[in-house]
Write a protein that holds these residues in place. Sequence first.
Motif, mmCIF file in Angstrom:
data_model
loop_
_atom_site.group_PDB
_atom_site.id
_atom_site.type_symbol
_atom_site.label_atom_id
_atom_site.label_comp_id
_atom_site.label_asym_id
_atom_site.label_seq_id
_atom_site.Cartn_x
_atom_site.Cartn_y
_atom_site.Cartn_z
ATOM 1 N N GLY A 59 2.104 -12.188 9.642
ATOM 2 C CA GLY A 59 1.242 -12.640 8.558
ATOM 3 C C GLY A 59 1.542 -11.994 7.234
ATOM 4 N N GLY A 60 2.281 -10.894 7.250
ATOM 5 C CA GLY A 60 2.671 -10.257 6.008
ATOM 6 C C GLY A 60 1.667 -9.246 5.493
ATOM 7 N N ARG A 61 1.957 -8.735 4.295
ATOM 8 C CA ARG A 61 1.127 -7.676 3.708
ATOM 9 C C ARG A 61 -0.180 -8.194 3.147
ATOM 10 N NH1 ARG A 61 3.773 -6.364 -0.546
ATOM 11 N NH2 ARG A 61 5.826 -7.308 -0.222
ATOM 12 N N HIS A 62 -0.259 -9.472 2.805
ATOM 13 C CA HIS A 62 -1.487 -10.053 2.261
ATOM 14 C C HIS A 62 -1.765 -11.403 2.929
ATOM 15 C CE1 HIS A 62 -0.542 -7.199 -1.091
ATOM 16 N NE2 HIS A 62 -1.828 -6.977 -0.924
ATOM 17 N N PRO A 63 -2.129 -11.366 4.213
ATOM 18 C CA PRO A 63 -2.349 -12.619 4.925
ATOM 19 C C PRO A 63 -3.638 -13.309 4.497
ATOM 20 C CG PRO A 63 -2.969 -10.770 6.308
ATOM 21 C CD PRO A 63 -2.343 -10.185 5.067
ATOM 22 N N TRP A 248 7.913 -13.157 2.102
ATOM 23 C CA TRP A 248 9.014 -12.355 2.629
ATOM 24 C C TRP A 248 8.536 -11.305 3.624
ATOM 25 C CZ3 TRP A 248 13.779 -13.026 3.443
ATOM 26 C CH2 TRP A 248 14.645 -11.954 3.672
ATOM 27 N N SER A 249 7.369 -10.706 3.388
ATOM 28 C CA SER A 249 6.882 -9.668 4.294
ATOM 29 C C SER A 249 6.607 -10.228 5.679
ATOM 30 C CB SER A 249 5.635 -8.996 3.716
ATOM 31 O OG SER A 249 4.593 -9.926 3.489
ATOM 32 N N ASP A 250 6.174 -11.468 5.766
ATOM 33 C CA ASP A 250 5.987 -12.121 7.061
ATOM 34 C C ASP A 250 7.324 -12.504 7.668
ATOM 35 O OD1 ASP A 250 4.426 -13.625 9.147
ATOM 36 O OD2 ASP A 250 5.404 -15.333 8.179
ATOM 37 N N TRP A 251 8.220 -13.028 6.848
ATOM 38 C CA TRP A 251 9.525 -13.478 7.334
ATOM 39 C C TRP A 251 10.275 -12.342 8.025
ATOM 40 C CZ3 TRP A 251 11.705 -18.316 7.397
ATOM 41 C CH2 TRP A 251 13.073 -18.397 7.642
ATOM 42 N N VAL A 252 10.360 -11.182 7.366
ATOM 43 C CA VAL A 252 11.141 -10.082 7.944
ATOM 44 C C VAL A 252 10.416 -9.431 9.113
ATOM 45 C CG1 VAL A 252 12.373 -9.664 5.794
ATOM 46 C CG2 VAL A 252 10.298 -8.358 6.282
ATOM 47 N N SER A 253 9.086 -9.495 9.146
ATOM 48 C CA SER A 253 8.358 -8.915 10.276
ATOM 49 C C SER A 253 8.655 -9.655 11.576
ATOM 50 C CB SER A 253 6.848 -8.928 10.004
ATOM 51 O OG SER A 253 6.310 -10.233 10.136
ATOM 52 N N GLN A 254 9.129 -10.900 11.457
ATOM 53 C CA GLN A 254 9.470 -11.698 12.628
ATOM 54 C C GLN A 254 10.947 -11.600 13.001
ATOM 55 O OE1 GLN A 254 7.842 -15.695 12.673
ATOM 56 N NE2 GLN A 254 6.305 -15.154 11.146
#
Length: 264
Positions: A59-63, A248-254
Amino acid sequence: MRPLIDADQAAAQAGAVRLDVRWTLGGPSREADYAAGHLPGAARLDLDRDVCGPAGPVGGRHPLPEPEALQAVLRAAGIDDDTTVLVYDDGDLMAAARTWWTLRWAGLEDVHVLRGGLKAWTDAGLPLETQAPQPREGAVTVRPGSLPVLDAEDAAAWADERELVDVRAPERYRGEFEPMDPVAGHVPGAVNLFLGEDDFADVVRLRERYAPHADAAFYCGSGVGAARTALAVTAAGLPTPPVYIGSWSDWVSQGREVARGEER
């Protein structure tokens, strides 16, 4: 309805709920600044705590917030389904735009952003106050999904089939520098259009800039800057575009594929 309004227009709004969402990325809460002076009657919302959901592995840093949690926050601020809402920050429109976008996503329609933020208000000779309001309980019902949202799978497909735009600084897009996330680069197939070049004082220039990208979807680092771009596109009189809100924060977390350099 144009989402940006100037200070004199904001001052003339009758019955609007004002939301102070001043925020500093990675910095301390702005509660002290709110206590030192805010627009008359403005309630205080914290972007990380009230407008976004908690950061997690996906979900990233600000979901997106949970609808029930957002509904409770908005009702506590005195908001009903038909309330006019004015949102403001320091003037860079990052937090204000993300709040505007979230409220529109939640089904509210009459939401405005103060162009120029708090400084525009004081420069117009308008007063501030220090006491916190005591609003009545509102009755808004949050209806999520009222704006188009992409997840990672959607973003990948969009980049393959249409135009996916990364609005971060060019060096972050190219993967030369990444101050916030553990991996540098961009979504494969995405192109770059830096949000820092937007001029919110000139709607004509905004339209000239974004009309060629009227069918694009946008992302950034964590969905805040992309919401600002969505505000710019909407202010230009174009349809509010889809946003990959996890960005991007969600993309790289996956652990997804990463591209670097310029797209060709």
